[in-house]
Design a protein around this motif. Sequence first.
Motif, PDB file in Angstrom:
ATOM      1  N   UNK A 366       0.858  -1.204   0.000  1.00  0.00           N
ATOM      2  CA  UNK A 366       0.000   0.000   0.000  1.00  0.00           C
ATOM      3  C   UNK A 366       0.888   1.246   0.000  1.00  0.00           C
ATOM      4  N   UNK A 367       0.941   1.937  -1.105  1.00  0.00           N
ATOM      5  CA  UNK A 367       1.837   3.078  -1.268  1.00  0.00           C
ATOM      6  C   UNK A 367       1.051   4.392  -1.341  1.00  0.00           C
ATOM      7  N   UNK A 368       1.705   5.455  -0.900  1.00  0.00           N
ATOM      8  CA  UNK A 368       1.096   6.778  -0.953  1.00  0.00           C
ATOM      9  C   UNK A 368       2.149   7.811  -1.367  1.00  0.00           C
ATOM     10  N   UNK A 369       1.768   8.712  -2.273  1.00  0.00           N
ATOM     11  CA  UNK A 369       2.657   9.802  -2.675  1.00  0.00           C
ATOM     12  C   UNK A 369       2.566  10.955  -1.669  1.00  0.00           C
ATOM     13  N   UNK A 370       3.712  11.555  -1.394  1.00  0.00           N
ATOM     14  CA  UNK A 370       3.804  12.773  -0.599  1.00  0.00           C
ATOM     15  C   UNK A 370       4.241  13.910  -1.509  1.00  0.00           C
ATOM     16  N   UNK A 371       3.680  15.089  -1.296  1.00  0.00           N
ATOM     17  CA  UNK A 371       4.061  16.270  -2.082  1.00  0.00           C
ATOM     18  C   UNK A 371       4.313  17.425  -1.125  1.00  0.00           C
ATOM     19  N   UNK A 372       5.502  17.993  -1.174  1.00  0.00           N
ATOM     20  CA  UNK A 372       5.836  19.147  -0.347  1.00  0.00           C
ATOM     21  C   UNK A 372       6.009  20.366  -1.249  1.00  0.00           C
TER      22      UNK A 372
END
Length: 405
Positions: A366-372
């Motif tokens: 289960x993967x999730x993208x992070x955006x800063x």
Amino acid sequence: MSSINITVPDLPESVSEATVSKWHKKIGDTIKRDEILVDIETDKVIIEIPATHDGILTDIIVNSDSSVKAHQILGIFNSLKTSNPCKSFHIPDQINSLDSHKTNYINTEQVQSLSPSMRRLVHENDVQPQILKNNNCHTIVSKEKIKEHSVNSFISSSRSQDEKKPASLTTQDRSEKRIPMTLFRKRMAERLLQTKNTTAMLTTFNEINVQPILTLRKKYGLAFENKHSVRLGLMPFYIRAVIESLKHYPEINASIDDSEIVYHNYFDISIAVSTPRGVITPVLRNADILSISDMEKTVKELATKARNNKLNYHDLTGGTFTITNGGVFGSLLSTPLINPPQSAILGMHAIKDRPMAIDGQIVILPMMYLALSYDHRLIDGREAVGYLEKLKSLLEDPTRILLDI
């Protein structure tokens, strides 16, 4: 009876005007003390104005969608000093069966007892004045009833005409509707444009394996709920990891004030919440000293208040860093806009099962993208990438948070 003005209360500091959002009462309605009469909307919060006494609403001076200032009069109501207010008004059935020709039942004496505007409405809408008068309250109730009768007659007439049209002529109309933009939307648009035009905004990305947090939540979720009376969600883990990462990269928790950099030694985390009015960001204050259960309860409380328009001005000001989670709506990837005067915002997204290479093996995780998104005037790429790497390591191994490593 005595007339009482309904006025705009003192507005929050730095707020010069508001917009009348919604009237909850109509002219002629009987109102009880503490009942909400009208909502006014600023660029951040909705303020409810209650009745100070029992009474009857006699006049609405400022209609919905109009701009107002502090202490401006919105309307007037008559305070009831006796226990027998004017009874509710009832229009007999014959008002609905009036013929299209002018009625001949107008009594001159009764017409003269009405105000000029009432007399005009009586003649324009073919309403018999003798069925309007009710304990001297006709000027309060009758206008609404007359207008309602007029509208109902128009609708009935239109429907009867539509029924007579051939089927080929009753296709759906191509129509448009224009409504004024709310003060909240105007202010939000200004702030978004301000962000785009006054910051050197960049966005950097990373991805995390959410399986360790999901496993931890599954293992201890029931015990956590039994002890703290609140479900264990994912947001407290995100907040805790965000704060620990900010401690290693204080620039990301800082802001620019003119030609100075302000470093905050506290962590007030803004949480983006979607509401019918738009996205707002209530602040979780002193988040670094809150326990996981306190975080869960406070975030839930703020979200509920936001959706019910119960947040006050203090709840929405002073954040140092923002978290927004578009994943709850299914967003896979986005570039969030900075919430000024902050210098960075973290976007979290949907958790999706994807094939990943782990130690030379293909594994479904289960993967999730992070955006800063960050202001390059203050934060360099090295700090932004390092922050996301630190955040990734904490979320993929939550034990690091406890051990402070």
